[in-house]
Design a protein around this motif. Sequence first.
Motif, PDB file in Angstrom:
ATOM      1  N   PHE A 137      -2.031   6.913 -40.714  1.00 32.02           N
ATOM      2  CA  PHE A 137      -2.712   5.455 -40.082  1.00 32.02           C
ATOM      3  C   PHE A 137      -3.859   4.930 -41.143  1.00 32.02           C
ATOM      4  N   GLY A 138      -4.058   5.494 -42.054  1.00 31.65           N
ATOM      5  CA  GLY A 138      -5.072   5.106 -43.140  1.00 31.65           C
ATOM      6  C   GLY A 138      -6.604   4.848 -42.366  1.00 31.65           C
ATOM      7  N   VAL A 139      -7.073   5.944 -41.747  1.00 34.43           N
ATOM      8  CA  VAL A 139      -8.092   5.690 -41.127  1.00 34.43           C
ATOM      9  C   VAL A 139      -9.142   5.995 -41.981  1.00 34.43           C
ATOM     10  N   THR A 140     -10.422   4.984 -41.716  1.00 34.95           N
ATOM     11  CA  THR A 140     -11.697   5.161 -42.450  1.00 34.95           C
ATOM     12  C   THR A 140     -12.577   5.502 -41.766  1.00 34.95           C
ATOM     13  N   ASP A 141     -12.502   5.549 -40.288  1.00 32.41           N
ATOM     14  CA  ASP A 141     -13.932   5.695 -39.526  1.00 32.41           C
ATOM     15  C   ASP A 141     -13.151   6.509 -38.261  1.00 32.41           C
ATOM     16  N   MET A 142     -13.874   7.459 -37.718  1.00 29.40           N
ATOM     17  CA  MET A 142     -13.333   8.184 -36.704  1.00 29.40           C
ATOM     18  C   MET A 142     -14.616   8.500 -35.791  1.00 29.40           C
ATOM     19  N   TRP A 143     -14.381   8.144 -34.366  1.00 20.72           N
ATOM     20  CA  TRP A 143     -15.360   8.367 -33.323  1.00 20.72           C
ATOM     21  C   TRP A 143     -14.996   9.791 -32.672  1.00 20.72           C
ATOM     22  N   VAL A 144     -15.984  10.624 -32.839  1.00 19.94           N
ATOM     23  CA  VAL A 144     -15.371  12.384 -32.369  1.00 19.94           C
ATOM     24  C   VAL A 144     -16.580  12.574 -31.471  1.00 19.94           C
ATOM     25  N   THR A 145     -16.263  13.603 -30.545  1.00 19.74           N
ATOM     26  CA  THR A 145     -16.933  14.268 -29.622  1.00 19.74           C
ATOM     27  C   THR A 145     -18.440  14.632 -29.993  1.00 19.74           C
ATOM     28  N   TYR A 146     -19.661  14.319 -29.390  1.00 13.23           N
ATOM     29  CA  TYR A 146     -20.708  15.137 -29.900  1.00 13.23           C
ATOM     30  C   TYR A 146     -21.548  15.481 -28.475  1.00 13.23           C
ATOM     31  N   SER A 147     -21.558  14.316 -27.611  1.00 11.38           N
ATOM     32  CA  SER A 147     -22.123  14.737 -26.272  1.00 11.38           C
ATOM     33  C   SER A 147     -21.714  13.776 -25.138  1.00 11.38           C
ATOM     34  N   TRP A 148     -21.202  14.337 -23.944  1.00  6.75           N
ATOM     35  CA  TRP A 148     -20.327  14.089 -22.799  1.00  6.75           C
ATOM     36  C   TRP A 148     -21.471  13.697 -21.823  1.00  6.75           C
ATOM     37  N   GLY A 149     -22.885  14.178 -21.910  1.00  2.00           N
ATOM     38  CA  GLY A 149     -23.998  13.897 -20.984  1.00  2.00           C
ATOM     39  C   GLY A 149     -24.037  15.345 -20.031  1.00  2.00           C
ATOM     40  N   PHE A 150     -23.552  16.615 -20.397  1.00  5.17           N
ATOM     41  CA  PHE A 150     -24.083  17.855 -19.827  1.00  5.17           C
ATOM     42  C   PHE A 150     -25.477  18.158 -20.431  1.00  5.17           C
ATOM     43  N   SER A 151     -25.989  19.041 -19.774  1.00  6.15           N
ATOM     44  CA  SER A 151     -27.333  19.696 -20.235  1.00  6.15           C
ATOM     45  C   SER A 151     -27.078  20.232 -21.691  1.00  6.15           C
ATOM     46  N   GLU A 152     -28.245  20.359 -22.608  1.00  8.48           N
ATOM     47  CA  GLU A 152     -28.203  20.989 -23.863  1.00  8.48           C
ATOM     48  C   GLU A 152     -27.531  22.333 -23.971  1.00  8.48           C
TER      49      GLU A 152
ATOM     50  N   ASP B  58     -19.113  22.508 -37.418  1.00  8.33           N
ATOM     51  CA  ASP B  58     -18.479  23.599 -38.176  1.00  8.33           C
ATOM     52  C   ASP B  58     -17.234  22.930 -38.812  1.00  8.33           C
ATOM     53  N   ARG B  59     -16.989  21.797 -38.294  1.00  7.93           N
ATOM     54  CA  ARG B  59     -15.650  20.810 -38.983  1.00  7.93           C
ATOM     55  C   ARG B  59     -16.011  19.794 -39.561  1.00  7.93           C
ATOM     56  N   LEU B  60     -17.534  19.489 -40.156  1.00 10.06           N
ATOM     57  CA  LEU B  60     -17.679  18.159 -40.949  1.00 10.06           C
ATOM     58  C   LEU B  60     -17.003  18.024 -42.278  1.00 10.06           C
ATOM     59  N   GLN B  61     -17.165  19.221 -42.778  1.00  5.59           N
ATOM     60  CA  GLN B  61     -16.385  19.238 -44.212  1.00  5.59           C
ATOM     61  C   GLN B  61     -14.816  18.573 -44.270  1.00  5.59           C
ATOM     62  N   ASN B  62     -14.244  19.099 -42.938  1.00  3.19           N
ATOM     63  CA  ASN B  62     -12.866  18.680 -42.943  1.00  3.19           C
ATOM     64  C   ASN B  62     -12.952  16.913 -43.019  1.00  3.19           C
ATOM     65  N   PHE B  63     -13.554  16.427 -42.602  1.00  6.83           N
ATOM     66  CA  PHE B  63     -13.803  14.847 -42.505  1.00  6.83           C
ATOM     67  C   PHE B  63     -14.143  14.460 -43.880  1.00  6.83           C
ATOM     68  N   ARG B  64     -14.831  14.987 -44.459  1.00  8.46           N
ATOM     69  CA  ARG B  64     -15.388  14.716 -46.047  1.00  8.46           C
ATOM     70  C   ARG B  64     -14.043  14.976 -46.878  1.00  8.46           C
ATOM     71  N   ASP B  65     -13.291  16.161 -46.490  1.00  7.30           N
ATOM     72  CA  ASP B  65     -12.173  16.227 -47.361  1.00  7.30           C
ATOM     73  C   ASP B  65     -11.036  14.898 -47.283  1.00  7.30           C
ATOM     74  N   ALA B  66     -10.982  14.581 -45.896  1.00 13.60           N
ATOM     75  CA  ALA B  66     -10.242  13.445 -45.656  1.00 13.60           C
ATOM     76  C   ALA B  66     -10.573  12.108 -46.069  1.00 13.60           C
ATOM     77  N   SER B  67     -12.018  12.097 -46.390  1.00 19.56           N
ATOM     78  CA  SER B  67     -12.752  10.778 -46.699  1.00 19.56           C
ATOM     79  C   SER B  67     -12.473   9.758 -45.453  1.00 19.56           C
ATOM     80  N   ILE B  68     -12.968  10.197 -44.419  1.00 24.36           N
ATOM     81  CA  ILE B  68     -13.161   9.704 -43.021  1.00 24.36           C
ATOM     82  C   ILE B  68     -14.672   9.673 -42.544  1.00 24.36           C
TER      83      ILE B  68
ATOM     84  N   GLY C 204     -25.518  15.572 -39.698  1.00 23.94           N
ATOM     85  CA  GLY C 204     -25.107  15.108 -41.323  1.00 23.94           C
ATOM     86  C   GLY C 204     -23.788  14.267 -40.840  1.00 23.94           C
ATOM     87  N   ILE C 205     -23.588  13.546 -39.660  1.00 25.02           N
ATOM     88  CA  ILE C 205     -22.642  12.408 -39.347  1.00 25.02           C
ATOM     89  C   ILE C 205     -22.934  11.037 -40.168  1.00 25.02           C
TER      90      ILE C 205
END
Length: 410
Positions: A53-68, A80-90, A152-153
Motif C-alpha cells: 500500500f505504500g503507507v507512510t503514516d499509520m494511526w494506531v491504538t493508544y487510548s480508547w477511553g478506559f481508565s488508566e 513494545d512494537r514501536l521499533q517495528n514501525f521504524r523498521d518499516a519506515s512508517i 516515542g510516537i
Amino acid sequence: MSVIFPSRVGYYLWGGPGTIRMINLKYFSPPVDTASFLRAYDRDNLMRIKEVFGVTDMWVTYSWGFSEEREEEDYAFLADRLQNFRDASIRVHAYVQGPNLVFEDFKDRDWFCRDEYGQFIPYHRGRKLVCVNHPEFQEFLEERVRLACLLGIDGVYVDNVFMGQMGIPGMKNRSSSFIGCACDSCQNAFGIPIPRRVRKWCNRSKEYMEFRAESLRQFIERLAATAHVYGKEFGTNSLDPRVNMHHVYGTDLGYLHTCQDYLLFESLTLPCRTGSRGNAHLQLLRCQHNLYKPMFALSYKRGIGFDAEFDQQDLDALYSEAMECGYYPCVKGTEYVTGGIWHNLDPTKFSLPHIHSFTAPPLAHPRPESRIGHIVIRVCGRWLNTVTTWYWEIQWVRRLFSWGERMFLG
C-alpha cells in the motif's frame, strides 16, 4: 508492476487488547478474530502493508477511553512494537479517544455532558459524552496526549472531537433540537440560560452556537499545543465535511487548519468506478477554504460494523481517485465484519494498487436535508437521549432496528 505512490499514504489500524476490549463493549461481545488484532503491529504485517500500500503514516491504538488501570496493557502493547514501525519506515500517530469515556470507569466523575433535561448524552454502548468545558477533563485529556508523546510516537490524533449533542445535518436554517451541552460547567461559562432548542431567528441561540464553537476551538488548540511542545504532529477527526460543520459538530475548518498539522476526513464516501460515490468534494473544499496542509480521506462504504472486507477494486478506486483529486488516501485497515466476524484487513490478499482513469462525482456534494431528523425530534422530544440509550444498551432493541440501519446505509 511498479506504482508511484502519493507522497503520503495513511492507514487506520486498530490493534492490541484494548481494541478487542472496546469491540466487546460496543457490540455485545461479538465473534472477533483476536489474532488479526494482536498481530496488527507485528513486523511482518507492517512490512507487507508498506510493500503493497505504500503507507507512510499509520494511526494506531493508544487510548480508547478506559481508565488508566485498564489501559496499561494497551500502552505496553504499542510501546513494545514501536521499533517495528521504524523498521518499516512508517510514522506512528497515537489514537486518543476524545470527549467520550467508558462510563463504568469514570462514573464517579462529574465530567459528563447533560442535555436540556439533565440526562446523560450517550455516545455508544458503555460510553457517554464528556464536556470539553470541564476543567478536570481538560487536564485529564491533555495528560493523555502528553503521555502519548513521551512514548516515542510521531504524532497524536484525537478522535470524535465535538461538543455534546450534535446538530442534525441539513437543519441549520430551521428550528432544531437541543444542541451541545447543558452541564453546570457549560451553564456557568455561558452565563445565561442555555437554549433548549436552537432557532435560527433567536439571538440567544446564535450566541450559544458561537460559544459552543469557541469552547471546541480552545479545547483543540490546547491539545495541539501540548503535542507541539514535544515536536509531534497533531490532528483530529474532522468527520464528514459535506455537512455544515459549525452546526453539526461545532467545529470550523479555519481553526482546524490553523492549529493542526493535517486534516483527516472520515465519511461514507469510498470511491467507486461508476463515480456515484467519492471524495471529489475535497477539491472544492480545498479551494473554498484555501487549505494547503496535508488532507487525508478515510472512506467507508456503510460504516463501522457494516463493511465487509474491501477488495482489490475498492483499493484501486481509492488510490485512483486520490491521484486524480489531489488528496492523500487513508486505507481503512480495521473494524471489518465479514461473515459475522470482526477482523482487520489482510494485506496478503492484495497486490499493488492499479491506478486507472477515474470518473469523479460532482464537486459540490452536500448532504441533503434530514427529514428523518424532523421526525426524530417530533416523535422522541424530551425522550431522545433515553431512547438512544435504549438503542445502544439493550441488545434486542438494537437488533430490532438493525434492519432499518442496513436499509438506510444501503
